[in-house]
Design a protein around this motif. Structure first.
Motif, PDB file in Angstrom:
ATOM      1  N   ARG A 131       9.636  -2.259  20.342  1.00 57.82           N
ATOM      2  CA  ARG A 131       8.304  -1.672  20.140  1.00 57.82           C
ATOM      3  C   ARG A 131       7.921  -1.561  18.665  1.00 57.82           C
ATOM      4  N   ASP A 132       8.890  -1.219  17.795  1.00 57.08           N
ATOM      5  CA  ASP A 132       8.541  -1.062  16.375  1.00 57.08           C
ATOM      6  C   ASP A 132       8.472  -2.393  15.630  1.00 57.08           C
ATOM      7  N   ARG A 133       8.948  -3.484  16.265  1.00 57.36           N
ATOM      8  CA  ARG A 133       8.867  -4.845  15.728  1.00 57.36           C
ATOM      9  C   ARG A 133       9.446  -4.947  14.319  1.00 57.36           C
ATOM     10  N   CYS A 134      10.635  -4.360  14.168  1.00 55.61           N
ATOM     11  CA  CYS A 134      11.340  -4.358  12.880  1.00 55.61           C
ATOM     12  C   CYS A 134      12.794  -4.778  13.053  1.00 55.61           C
ATOM     13  N   ILE A 135      13.345  -5.357  12.000  1.00 52.56           N
ATOM     14  CA  ILE A 135      14.778  -5.605  11.863  1.00 52.56           C
ATOM     15  C   ILE A 135      15.281  -4.588  10.848  1.00 52.56           C
ATOM     16  N   TYR A 136      16.405  -3.961  11.167  1.00 52.86           N
ATOM     17  CA  TYR A 136      17.012  -2.987  10.250  1.00 52.86           C
ATOM     18  C   TYR A 136      18.248  -3.615   9.626  1.00 52.86           C
ATOM     19  N   VAL A 137      18.350  -3.489   8.309  1.00 52.48           N
ATOM     20  CA  VAL A 137      19.447  -4.105   7.565  1.00 52.48           C
ATOM     21  C   VAL A 137      20.149  -3.010   6.781  1.00 52.48           C
ATOM     22  N   LYS A 138      21.479  -3.014   6.890  1.00 54.96           N
ATOM     23  CA  LYS A 138      22.249  -2.014   6.160  1.00 54.96           C
ATOM     24  C   LYS A 138      23.331  -2.688   5.331  1.00 54.96           C
ATOM     25  N   TYR A 139      23.199  -2.519   4.026  1.00 57.62           N
ATOM     26  CA  TYR A 139      24.257  -2.899   3.104  1.00 57.62           C
ATOM     27  C   TYR A 139      25.210  -1.724   3.011  1.00 57.62           C
ATOM     28  N   PRO A 140      26.454  -1.971   2.642  1.00 59.76           N
ATOM     29  CA  PRO A 140      27.357  -0.847   2.403  1.00 59.76           C
ATOM     30  C   PRO A 140      26.747   0.082   1.352  1.00 59.76           C
TER      31      PRO A 140
END
Length: 165
Positions: A131-140
């Motif tokens: 629904r939010d149409r986002c990709i979440y990216v997490k670097y250390p």
């Protein structure tokens, strides 16, 4: 009578031919549906964001401008590079979407060698459209030790209407 028998025989033949045509059409539809499930639609290379050596923690990147609302999956091209480092080291990046408490997580690995050069890695990843149409990216958290330079670029490059089984 002979004429009634001929009519019945002709009608039986027509029914058998119709059943044969319907069977062939059903087979063709199954093949088409199988193809559609595997096919994706290219949208070119649409940059949705970058993560660099100055970024840490979870960041969100929207692909909404490039992928239609009816899409079920989005194809994300992830390109990463590191360089000019003092020693060999790696970093693992988390990419995810989530919907109704379910997380869809993938990982991207960057590795560099002790050299005055840049190392590259890239991957294409399908994610469910949420629904939010986002990709979440997490670097250390924080800058990895001895990583003088690193960057990850994200591009939306396609989508599918049907989720691949």
């Amino acid at each position: 009578t002979k004429m009634a028998d001929q009519k019945r025989e002709l009608l039986d033949k027509m029914v058998a031919e119709r059943v044969e045509v319907q069977t062939k059409m059903a087979d063709q539809k199954r093949e088409f549906d199988k193809y559609i499930k595997m096919a994706w639609i290219s949208i070119g290379k649409r940059h949705i964001g970058s993560v660099s050596s100055t970024t840490s923690g979870m960041q969100s990147y929207s692909y909404a401008a490039y992928v239609p609302p009816e899409a079920k999956e989005v194809l994300i091209y992830v390109a990463g590079y590191t360089g000019y480092n003092a020693r060999s080291q790696s970093v693992e990046v988390t990419l995810e979407t989530s919907e109704d408490g379910v997380r869809y997580t993938k990982y991207f690995y960057l590795y560099h060698y002790p050299q005055d050069a840049v190392a590259y890695n890239s991957e294409n990843m399908f994610f469910p459209v949420t629904r939010d149409r986002c990709i979440y990216v997490k670097y250390p958290e924080g800058k990895p030790a001895n990583f003088n330079y690193y960057q990850l670029d994200l591009f939306a490059i396609g989508y599918r209407h049907i989720v691949n089984p």
